[in-house]
Design an enzyme around this catalytic site. Structure first.
Site, mmCIF file in Angstrom:
data_model
loop_
_atom_site.group_PDB
_atom_site.id
_atom_site.type_symbol
_atom_site.label_atom_id
_atom_site.label_comp_id
_atom_site.label_asym_id
_atom_site.label_seq_id
_atom_site.Cartn_x
_atom_site.Cartn_y
_atom_site.Cartn_z
ATOM 1 N N LYS A 153 2.020 0.649 14.796
ATOM 2 C CA LYS A 153 3.417 0.554 15.169
ATOM 3 C C LYS A 153 3.832 -0.602 15.978
ATOM 4 O O LYS A 153 5.210 -0.867 16.133
ATOM 5 C CB LYS A 153 3.833 1.953 16.190
ATOM 6 C CG LYS A 153 3.596 3.331 15.330
ATOM 7 C CD LYS A 153 4.781 3.179 14.116
ATOM 8 C CE LYS A 153 4.612 4.296 12.978
ATOM 9 N NZ LYS A 153 4.887 3.899 11.563
ATOM 10 N N TYR A 171 4.157 7.313 9.160
ATOM 11 C CA TYR A 171 3.411 5.965 9.227
ATOM 12 C C TYR A 171 4.296 4.915 8.472
ATOM 13 O O TYR A 171 4.035 3.881 9.029
ATOM 14 C CB TYR A 171 2.238 6.212 8.297
ATOM 15 C CG TYR A 171 1.017 5.136 8.245
ATOM 16 C CD1 TYR A 171 0.983 4.078 7.522
ATOM 17 C CD2 TYR A 171 0.033 5.165 9.229
ATOM 18 C CE1 TYR A 171 0.183 3.047 7.549
ATOM 19 C CE2 TYR A 171 -0.703 4.295 9.471
ATOM 20 C CZ TYR A 171 -0.964 3.139 8.607
ATOM 21 O OH TYR A 171 -1.880 2.184 8.483
ATOM 22 N N HIS A 208 0.641 -1.129 -0.016
ATOM 23 C CA HIS A 208 0.132 -0.041 0.101
ATOM 24 C C HIS A 208 0.857 1.159 -0.027
ATOM 25 O O HIS A 208 1.830 1.378 0.807
ATOM 26 C CB HIS A 208 -0.817 -0.055 1.291
ATOM 27 C CG HIS A 208 -2.019 -0.751 1.181
ATOM 28 N ND1 HIS A 208 -3.116 -0.654 1.901
ATOM 29 C CD2 HIS A 208 -2.430 -1.933 0.165
ATOM 30 C CE1 HIS A 208 -4.136 -1.736 1.625
ATOM 31 N NE2 HIS A 208 -3.823 -2.278 0.471
ATOM 32 N N PRO A 227 -2.816 1.267 18.771
ATOM 33 C CA PRO A 227 -2.554 0.611 17.491
ATOM 34 C C PRO A 227 -2.908 1.649 16.238
ATOM 35 O O PRO A 227 -2.983 1.534 15.250
ATOM 36 C CB PRO A 227 -3.350 -0.395 17.544
ATOM 37 C CG PRO A 227 -4.678 -0.390 18.610
ATOM 38 C CD PRO A 227 -3.900 0.649 19.546
ATOM 39 N N TYR A 267 -8.822 5.879 7.594
ATOM 40 C CA TYR A 267 -8.945 6.157 9.045
ATOM 41 C C TYR A 267 -10.073 7.324 9.263
ATOM 42 O O TYR A 267 -10.148 8.305 8.498
ATOM 43 C CB TYR A 267 -7.715 6.728 9.537
ATOM 44 C CG TYR A 267 -6.552 5.642 9.586
ATOM 45 C CD1 TYR A 267 -6.043 5.359 8.718
ATOM 46 C CD2 TYR A 267 -6.199 5.255 10.938
ATOM 47 C CE1 TYR A 267 -4.884 4.272 8.806
ATOM 48 C CE2 TYR A 267 -5.103 4.329 11.305
ATOM 49 C CZ TYR A 267 -4.418 3.837 10.140
ATOM 50 O OH TYR A 267 -3.544 3.008 10.422
HETATM 51 P P1 FAS Z 1 3.022 -10.669 22.281
HETATM 52 O O1 FAS Z 1 2.110 -10.346 23.307
HETATM 53 O O2 FAS Z 1 2.531 -10.889 20.773
HETATM 54 O O3 FAS Z 1 3.809 -12.032 22.600
HETATM 55 C C1 FAS Z 1 4.234 -12.367 23.908
HETATM 56 C C2 FAS Z 1 4.134 -13.791 24.139
HETATM 57 O O4 FAS Z 1 4.669 -14.317 25.386
HETATM 58 C C3 FAS Z 1 2.749 -14.377 24.219
HETATM 59 O O5 FAS Z 1 2.553 -15.417 23.066
HETATM 60 C C4 FAS Z 1 2.328 -14.821 25.309
HETATM 61 O O6 FAS Z 1 1.752 -16.034 25.592
HETATM 62 C C5 FAS Z 1 3.901 -15.103 25.693
HETATM 63 N N1 FAS Z 1 3.928 -15.189 27.472
HETATM 64 C C6 FAS Z 1 3.634 -14.044 28.336
HETATM 65 N N2 FAS Z 1 3.994 -14.449 29.544
HETATM 66 C C7 FAS Z 1 4.642 -15.591 29.551
HETATM 67 C C8 FAS Z 1 5.100 -16.167 30.401
HETATM 68 N N3 FAS Z 1 5.251 -15.812 31.725
HETATM 69 N N4 FAS Z 1 5.957 -17.311 30.171
HETATM 70 C C9 FAS Z 1 5.895 -17.702 28.723
HETATM 71 N N5 FAS Z 1 5.295 -17.299 27.865
HETATM 72 C C10 FAS Z 1 4.590 -15.951 28.230
HETATM 73 N N6 FAS Z 1 -0.096 -3.739 16.853
HETATM 74 C C11 FAS Z 1 -0.359 -3.057 15.695
HETATM 75 O O7 FAS Z 1 0.630 -2.711 14.982
HETATM 76 N N7 FAS Z 1 -1.736 -3.207 15.113
HETATM 77 C C12 FAS Z 1 -2.716 -3.600 15.873
HETATM 78 O O8 FAS Z 1 -3.952 -3.488 15.073
HETATM 79 C C13 FAS Z 1 -2.678 -4.268 17.119
HETATM 80 N N8 FAS Z 1 -3.602 -4.597 17.679
HETATM 81 C C14 FAS Z 1 -3.390 -5.300 19.037
HETATM 82 C C15 FAS Z 1 -4.658 -5.738 19.825
HETATM 83 C C16 FAS Z 1 -4.257 -6.211 21.029
HETATM 84 C C17 FAS Z 1 -5.338 -6.991 21.950
HETATM 85 C C18 FAS Z 1 -2.964 -6.499 21.575
HETATM 86 C C19 FAS Z 1 -2.712 -6.877 22.925
HETATM 87 C C20 FAS Z 1 -1.840 -5.806 20.743
HETATM 88 C C21 FAS Z 1 -2.219 -5.317 19.514
HETATM 89 N N9 FAS Z 1 -1.175 -4.874 18.753
HETATM 90 C C22 FAS Z 1 -1.171 -4.350 17.552
HETATM 91 C C23 FAS Z 1 0.282 -5.067 19.134
HETATM 92 C C24 FAS Z 1 0.795 -6.193 18.828
HETATM 93 O O9 FAS Z 1 0.753 -6.347 17.424
HETATM 94 C C25 FAS Z 1 2.218 -6.249 19.536
HETATM 95 O O10 FAS Z 1 2.919 -5.409 19.094
HETATM 96 C C26 FAS Z 1 2.782 -7.600 19.117
HETATM 97 O O11 FAS Z 1 1.995 -8.781 19.440
HETATM 98 C C27 FAS Z 1 4.124 -7.641 19.621
HETATM 99 O O12 FAS Z 1 4.483 -8.672 19.596
HETATM 100 P P2 FAS Z 1 5.660 -9.590 21.003
HETATM 101 O O13 FAS Z 1 6.230 -8.411 21.679
HETATM 102 O O14 FAS Z 1 5.785 -10.777 20.728
HETATM 103 O O15 FAS Z 1 4.249 -9.696 22.166
HETATM 104 C C1 PHB Z 2 -5.122 -3.944 11.213
HETATM 105 O O1 PHB Z 2 -5.237 -4.208 10.121
HETATM 106 O O2 PHB Z 2 -5.329 -4.585 12.163
HETATM 107 C C2 PHB Z 2 -4.626 -2.549 11.789
HETATM 108 C C3 PHB Z 2 -4.111 -1.587 10.503
HETATM 109 C C4 PHB Z 2 -3.779 -0.173 11.207
HETATM 110 C C5 PHB Z 2 -3.759 0.215 12.435
HETATM 111 C C6 PHB Z 2 -4.118 -0.703 13.467
HETATM 112 C C7 PHB Z 2 -4.702 -2.019 12.954
HETATM 113 O O3 PHB Z 2 -3.319 1.179 12.307
#
Ligand code: FAS
Ligand code: PHB
Length: 396
Positions: free
Chosen positions: A298, A386, A73, A294, A202
């Site tokens: 980032k 972005y 994109h 989000p 957005y």
């Molecule tokens: P993660 O949280 O993905 O992974 C951490 C891992 O560690 C998990 O699998 C967990 O089970 C494990 N863990 C935790 N405690 C532990 C323990 N004590 N022992 C062993 N394992 C353990 N980012 C975007 O850019 N766009 C979005 O739209 C977006 N939406 C999101 C929605 C939600 C609900 C959340 C919570 C995050 C969102 N994010 C989004 C951010 C997300 O994408 C994170 O940046 C990304 O998952 C980061 O990856 P990790 O650092 O690997 O953390």
């Molecule tokens: C998504 O596709 O999940 C998404 C895209 C852009 C954002 C947040 C989430 O800023």
């Protein structure tokens, strides 16, 4: 007693990407994950990859499906006062783009690669605890299938997300946490329906923020700003689609294809940063060290940059017996983290309805958006943040 060079806690994108990069450099590592692989894949999260993340997937040797199925994109639409304005990110940044490729798919590619290379990931590892990370011989203990285990390692990578055990194990006197919680959440829906538009939209609406995103040409991802008091079970699919339409412009409302949700959840929004990110031989990477709202897409991309810096530092340590990289890790990451935190906070403040903002607040947001979309400098500030600032941005 198991031995490894790097014990990685968490098999989300941070842990898996780090494990792959270290393995390719000949550095032995074990990943401990408290859930099952299916559970990790079932969490619907990010959807937008910056070039840094794309390059790292290529470096890890797992970029083939991403390039085949990912959507490139070059722009996003901002919708306010019922009108859409395209931000030409590609044109404003000298040719940079983002890629639409779900975090679930990225995680699956990394899991498949790790499995194919026979690398050890312990799923359903419980009671993980980190020990002696302020010494030269850190240890990790955990239970698996009722058996107690211990790993002796050189380093521990805390890739265990916001609710993980690693950050929580650092003495409070050694760590500073900065947090801002937003007074609303994002209700997200995943549906096997064609996206409403070929790029993301957005929306700043007096009814609240909305985002029209996608995972492919046949799978869409939508978000609505909702009060923190809302419960996902209170939102029927029909109620979701009806509210989304009220926040869209006439063209998008007409084009919107609705259908059953295959995932529906509410995520809270916060800005959060831990300083520093290194504690002796324990390093925090990804959500374990920071969280962004989000809005700026980032979260996953910041995790990728942390992993790029951490893998580079550990490879340098083992290859050149130099500690320069690991000594510089925290400061290098935090410079980029705070820039992404700022953009994510600014874009969230611009696009969402805040309880105390009043009518003038909506007017001021619309006036700022009107300026930004009609000013090349204004549009460029959105575009360059972005797509992701260059890694050497602001390096004096
Ligand atoms: P993660 O949280 O993905 O992974 C951490 C891992 O560690 C998990 O699998 C967990 O089970 C494990 N863990 C935790 N405690 C532990 C323990 N004590 N022992 C062993 N394992 C353990 N980012 C975007 O850019 N766009 C979005 O739209 C977006 N939406 C999101 C929605 C939600 C609900 C959340 C919570 C995050 C969102 N994010 C989004 C951010 C997300 O994408 C994170 O940046 C990304 O998952 C980061 O990856 P990790 O650092 O690997 O953390
Ligand atoms: C998504 O596709 O999940 C998404 C895209 C852009 C954002 C947040 C989430 O800023």
């Amino acid at each position: 007693m198991k031995k490894t060079q790097v014990a990685i806690i968490g098999a989300g994108p941070s842990g898996l990407l780090l494990g792959q990069l270290l393995h390719k450099a000949g550095i032995d590592n074990i990943i401990l994950e408290r859930h099952t692989g299916e559970y990790v894949l079932g969490r619907i999260r990010a959807g937008i990859l910056e070039q840094v993340c794309i390059d790292l997937m290529d470096e890890a040797g797992v970029g083939e499906r991403m390039h085949r199925e990912g959507l490139v994109h070059g722009g996003i639409d901002l919708l306010f006062q019922g009108e859409r304005h395209r931000i030409d990110m590609n044109g404003l940044t000298g040719g940079k783009n983002v890629m639409v490729y779900g975090q679930t798919e990225l995680t699956r590619d990394l899991m498949d690669a790790r499995k194919a290379e026979g690398l050890e990931t312990v799923y359903e590892a419980l009671d993980v605890a980190v020990h002696d990370f302020d010494s030269q011989r850190p240890r990790v203990t955990y239970t698996h299938n009722g058996q107690a285990h211990e790993i002796q390692c050189d380093f521990i990578a805390g890739c265990d997300g916001f609710h993980g055990v690693c950050r929580a194990s650092v003495p409070r006197s050694a760590i500073q946490e900065f947090e801002k919680v937003y007074p609303f959440g994002w209700l997200g829906v995943l549906s096997d329906t064609p996206p409403v538009h070929e790029e993301l939209i957005y929306v700043n609406s007096p009814r609240g923020f909305a985002l029209c995103s996608m995972r492919s040409h046949t799978r869409s991802r939508y978000y609505l700003q909702v009060p923190l008091t809302d419960k996902v079970e209170e939102w029927s699919d029909q109620a979701f689609w009806d509210e989304l339409k009220l926040r869209l412009d006439p063209q998008a409302r007409k084009n919107l294809v609705t259908g059953p949700s295959i995932e529906k959840s509410i995520a809270p929004l916060r800005s959060f940063v831990t300083e520093p990110l290194r504690f002796g031989r324990l390093f925090l990477a990804g959500d374990a060290g920071h969280i962004v709202p989000p809005t700026g897409a980032k979260g996953l991309n910041l995790a990728a940059t942390d992993v790029k810096y951490l893998s580079g530092a550990l490879i340098e340590y083992y290859r050149e017996k130099s500690e320069a990289g690991i000594d510089a890790y925290s400061e290098k990451c935090l410079r980029r983290i705070w820039r992404a935190e700022r953009f994510s906070w600014w874009f969230t403040s611009l696009m969402h309805r805040f309880p105390e903002q009043g009518e003038i607040g909506q007017k001021l947001q619309e006036a700022e958006l009107d300026y930004l979309v009609h000013s090349e400098a204004g549009s460029r500030t959105i575009a360059e943040n972005y797509v992701g600032l260059p890694l050497d941005f602001g390096r004096d």
